[in-house]
Design a protein around this motif. Structure first.
Motif, PDB file in Angstrom:
ATOM      1  N   LEU A   1      35.794  54.315  36.098  1.00  7.98           N
ATOM      2  CA  LEU A   1      36.034  53.944  37.907  1.00  7.98           C
ATOM      3  C   LEU A   1      37.240  53.675  38.327  1.00  7.98           C
ATOM      4  CD1 LEU A   1      32.174  52.416  37.946  1.00  7.98           C
ATOM      5  CD2 LEU A   1      33.233  54.286  39.467  1.00  7.98           C
ATOM      6  N   SER A   2      37.923  52.628  37.510  1.00  7.32           N
ATOM      7  CA  SER A   2      39.191  51.609  38.149  1.00  7.32           C
ATOM      8  C   SER A   2      40.501  52.682  38.230  1.00  7.32           C
ATOM      9  CB  SER A   2      39.547  50.596  36.910  1.00  7.32           C
ATOM     10  OG  SER A   2      38.610  49.775  36.814  1.00  7.32           O
ATOM     11  N   ILE A   3      40.017  53.641  37.541  1.00  6.60           N
ATOM     12  CA  ILE A   3      41.209  55.231  37.095  1.00  6.60           C
ATOM     13  C   ILE A   3      40.781  55.171  38.882  1.00  6.60           C
ATOM     14  CG2 ILE A   3      42.317  56.976  36.083  1.00  6.60           C
ATOM     15  CD1 ILE A   3      41.556  55.612  33.833  1.00  6.60           C
TER      16      ILE A   3
ATOM     17  N   GLY B   1      35.491  49.851  45.041  1.00  5.40           N
ATOM     18  CA  GLY B   1      36.218  48.772  44.457  1.00  5.40           C
ATOM     19  C   GLY B   1      35.140  47.468  44.243  1.00  5.40           C
ATOM     20  N   SER B   2      34.506  46.849  44.793  1.00  6.22           N
ATOM     21  CA  SER B   2      33.071  46.640  45.052  1.00  6.22           C
ATOM     22  C   SER B   2      32.433  46.901  43.767  1.00  6.22           C
ATOM     23  CB  SER B   2      31.946  46.147  46.764  1.00  6.22           C
ATOM     24  OG  SER B   2      32.804  46.512  47.663  1.00  6.22           O
ATOM     25  N   VAL B   3      31.920  47.788  43.739  1.00  9.65           N
ATOM     26  CA  VAL B   3      31.365  48.369  42.115  1.00  9.65           C
ATOM     27  C   VAL B   3      31.980  47.553  40.687  1.00  9.65           C
ATOM     28  CG1 VAL B   3      30.527  50.119  41.352  1.00  9.65           C
ATOM     29  CG2 VAL B   3      29.564  49.881  43.636  1.00  9.65           C
ATOM     30  N   LEU B   4      33.023  48.245  41.455  1.00  9.99           N
ATOM     31  CA  LEU B   4      33.994  47.725  40.076  1.00  9.99           C
ATOM     32  C   LEU B   4      33.897  45.530  40.289  1.00  9.99           C
ATOM     33  CD1 LEU B   4      37.075  49.507  40.775  1.00  9.99           C
ATOM     34  CD2 LEU B   4      35.289  49.721  38.482  1.00  9.99           C
ATOM     35  N   LEU B   5      34.567  44.832  41.228  1.00 15.70           N
ATOM     36  CA  LEU B   5      34.287  43.332  40.565  1.00 15.70           C
ATOM     37  C   LEU B   5      33.026  42.997  40.560  1.00 15.70           C
ATOM     38  CD1 LEU B   5      35.022  41.554  41.389  1.00 15.70           C
ATOM     39  CD2 LEU B   5      33.822  40.994  44.079  1.00 15.70           C
ATOM     40  N   ALA B   6      31.332  43.898  41.143  1.00 13.78           N
ATOM     41  CA  ALA B   6      30.495  43.876  40.335  1.00 13.78           C
ATOM     42  C   ALA B   6      30.213  43.809  38.754  1.00 13.78           C
ATOM     43  CB  ALA B   6      29.454  43.953  40.860  1.00 13.78           C
ATOM     44  N   LEU B   7      30.500  44.966  38.274  1.00 23.30           N
ATOM     45  CA  LEU B   7      30.116  45.304  36.724  1.00 23.30           C
ATOM     46  C   LEU B   7      31.524  44.626  36.494  1.00 23.30           C
ATOM     47  CD1 LEU B   7      29.912  49.284  37.486  1.00 23.30           C
ATOM     48  CD2 LEU B   7      28.436  47.538  36.876  1.00 23.30           C
TER      49      LEU B   7
ATOM     50  N   HIS C   1      41.478  39.135  23.282  1.00 28.28           N
ATOM     51  CA  HIS C   1      40.954  39.980  24.072  1.00 28.28           C
ATOM     52  C   HIS C   1      40.088  39.501  25.158  1.00 28.28           C
ATOM     53  CE1 HIS C   1      38.415  43.778  24.261  1.00 28.28           C
ATOM     54  NE2 HIS C   1      37.250  42.893  23.693  1.00 28.28           N
ATOM     55  N   LEU C   2      39.659  38.195  24.216  1.00 26.04           N
ATOM     56  CA  LEU C   2      38.418  37.054  25.709  1.00 26.04           C
ATOM     57  C   LEU C   2      39.489  36.636  26.495  1.00 26.04           C
ATOM     58  CD1 LEU C   2      36.015  35.893  26.630  1.00 26.04           C
ATOM     59  CD2 LEU C   2      37.061  33.683  24.278  1.00 26.04           C
ATOM     60  N   LEU C   3      40.788  35.971  26.231  1.00 26.03           N
ATOM     61  CA  LEU C   3      41.477  35.439  27.094  1.00 26.03           C
ATOM     62  C   LEU C   3      42.053  36.431  28.149  1.00 26.03           C
ATOM     63  CD1 LEU C   3      43.489  32.990  24.905  1.00 26.03           C
ATOM     64  CD2 LEU C   3      41.696  32.267  26.422  1.00 26.03           C
ATOM     65  N   ALA C   4      42.022  37.389  27.368  1.00 26.65           N
ATOM     66  CA  ALA C   4      42.682  38.732  28.753  1.00 26.65           C
ATOM     67  C   ALA C   4      41.533  39.244  29.353  1.00 26.65           C
ATOM     68  CB  ALA C   4      42.969  40.412  27.947  1.00 26.65           C
ATOM     69  N   GLY C   5      40.850  39.216  28.957  1.00 21.78           N
ATOM     70  CA  GLY C   5      39.091  38.936  29.735  1.00 21.78           C
ATOM     71  C   GLY C   5      38.776  38.865  30.919  1.00 21.78           C
ATOM     72  N   LEU C   6      38.923  37.417  30.481  1.00 19.51           N
ATOM     73  CA  LEU C   6      39.150  36.594  31.905  1.00 19.51           C
ATOM     74  C   LEU C   6      40.051  36.793  32.654  1.00 19.51           C
ATOM     75  CD1 LEU C   6      37.851  33.517  29.008  1.00 19.51           C
ATOM     76  CD2 LEU C   6      36.698  34.801  31.038  1.00 19.51           C
ATOM     77  N   GLY C   7      40.948  36.425  32.183  1.00 20.99           N
ATOM     78  CA  GLY C   7      42.515  36.853  32.730  1.00 20.99           C
ATOM     79  C   GLY C   7      42.264  37.519  33.994  1.00 20.99           C
ATOM     80  N   MET C   8      41.528  39.029  33.670  1.00 23.59           N
ATOM     81  CA  MET C   8      41.222  39.662  34.094  1.00 23.59           C
ATOM     82  C   MET C   8      40.059  39.850  35.443  1.00 23.59           C
ATOM     83  SD  MET C   8      41.922  42.947  31.090  1.00 23.59           S
ATOM     84  CE  MET C   8      40.125  43.627  31.918  1.00 23.59           C
ATOM     85  N   THR C   9      38.912  39.647  35.303  1.00 19.37           N
ATOM     86  CA  THR C   9      38.173  39.307  35.515  1.00 19.37           C
ATOM     87  C   THR C   9      38.350  38.293  37.011  1.00 19.37           C
ATOM     88  OG1 THR C   9      35.945  38.814  34.209  1.00 19.37           O
ATOM     89  CG2 THR C   9      35.500  37.862  36.175  1.00 19.37           C
ATOM     90  N   ALA C  10      39.600  37.004  36.643  1.00 21.40           N
ATOM     91  CA  ALA C  10      39.894  36.707  37.674  1.00 21.40           C
ATOM     92  C   ALA C  10      40.691  36.959  38.180  1.00 21.40           C
ATOM     93  CB  ALA C  10      41.088  35.152  37.271  1.00 21.40           C
ATOM     94  N   LEU C  11      41.704  37.981  37.936  1.00 22.10           N
ATOM     95  CA  LEU C  11      42.751  39.955  38.728  1.00 22.10           C
ATOM     96  C   LEU C  11      41.921  40.285  39.460  1.00 22.10           C
ATOM     97  CD1 LEU C  11      45.100  40.727  36.200  1.00 22.10           C
ATOM     98  CD2 LEU C  11      45.284  38.912  37.966  1.00 22.10           C
TER      99      LEU C  11
ATOM    100  N   LEU D   1      49.008  42.875  41.767  1.00 24.30           N
ATOM    101  CA  LEU D   1      47.260  42.818  41.141  1.00 24.30           C
ATOM    102  C   LEU D   1      46.972  43.614  39.821  1.00 24.30           C
ATOM    103  CD1 LEU D   1      45.990  39.958  43.635  1.00 24.30           C
ATOM    104  CD2 LEU D   1      47.640  39.445  41.698  1.00 24.30           C
ATOM    105  N   ASN D   2      46.336  44.625  40.746  1.00 24.05           N
ATOM    106  CA  ASN D   2      45.554  46.139  40.162  1.00 24.05           C
ATOM    107  C   ASN D   2      46.068  46.426  39.429  1.00 24.05           C
ATOM    108  OD1 ASN D   2      43.058  45.493  41.702  1.00 24.05           O
ATOM    109  ND2 ASN D   2      43.730  46.716  42.690  1.00 24.05           N
ATOM    110  N   VAL D   3      47.743  46.888  39.723  1.00 24.73           N
ATOM    111  CA  VAL D   3      48.735  47.608  38.335  1.00 24.73           C
ATOM    112  C   VAL D   3      48.583  46.447  36.783  1.00 24.73           C
ATOM    113  CG1 VAL D   3      51.183  47.634  37.937  1.00 24.73           C
ATOM    114  CG2 VAL D   3      49.909  48.293  39.766  1.00 24.73           C
ATOM    115  N   VAL D   4      48.897  45.084  37.277  1.00 24.86           N
ATOM    116  CA  VAL D   4      48.922  44.217  35.662  1.00 24.86           C
ATOM    117  C   VAL D   4      47.162  44.442  35.644  1.00 24.86           C
ATOM    118  CG1 VAL D   4      48.594  41.250  35.516  1.00 24.86           C
ATOM    119  CG2 VAL D   4      50.634  42.280  36.656  1.00 24.86           C
TER     120      VAL D   4
END
Length: 156
Positions: A27-29, A65-71, A95-105, A130-133
């Motif tokens: 979905l992000s792609i 984008g709204s669906v992506l945020l929620a999911l 993996h955990l730290l990057a995932g938390l960072g992605m959630t914040a991004l 932000l989305n490229v990162v």
């Protein structure tokens, strides 16, 4: 109260997070594609712009984008919950730290929507950066996630 989760549920629940994350990556792609179409529409000449507007890329991009945020938020929390349920702890690592960072991004990226709707270019450029990162981290997460799944499967 002692809640006991059946072993079969605990085992198969481990595959919920990776599955939903691969869906979110796809979905992000698609959201990236829509965002590029929004940019094309914004800068197109009048004839092409009229044609591109019919695609309603801006509306679709906003909705996806709204669906992506929620999911992503639910997927991140779900992944941590399943890990904790199955192991009694979280494994604090890349993996955990990057995932938390992605959630914040993704939360920061989505929070820029009202500013972009008002035509603020700084918000648009920040949203894109932000989305490229985020997408780069997502690709890396997909690889490390597959390695984690392989470890889980090898222990079954």
């Amino acid at each position: 109260m002692n809640l006991t989760i059946p072993e079969s549920v605990k085992v198969w629940s481990q595959f919920f997070h990776p599955t939903i994350m691969w869906v979110i990556l796809a979905l992000s792609i698609y959201a990236l594609y829509l965002g590029i179409q929004v940019q094309r529409t914004r800068y197109a000449d009048s004839d092409l712009k009229k044609e591109l507007i019919k695609g309603r890329y801006n509306v679709k991009h906003y909705q996806i984008g709204s669906v992506l945020l929620a999911l992503m938020v639910v997927g991140a929390i779900g992944g941590m919950a399943v890990t904790y349920i199955n192991n009694g702890k979280l494994f604090v690592g890349p993996h955990l730290l990057a995932g938390l960072g992605m959630t914040a991004l993704i939360a920061m990226s989505a929070s820029l929507s009202p500013f972009m709707q008002k035509g603020q270019n700084w918000a648009r450029f920040t949203h894109i950066a932000l989305n490229v990162v985020l997408l780069g981290l997502f690709g890396w997460q997909a690889i490390t996630g597959v390695e984690i799944v392989q470890r889980i499967v090898s222990k079954m």
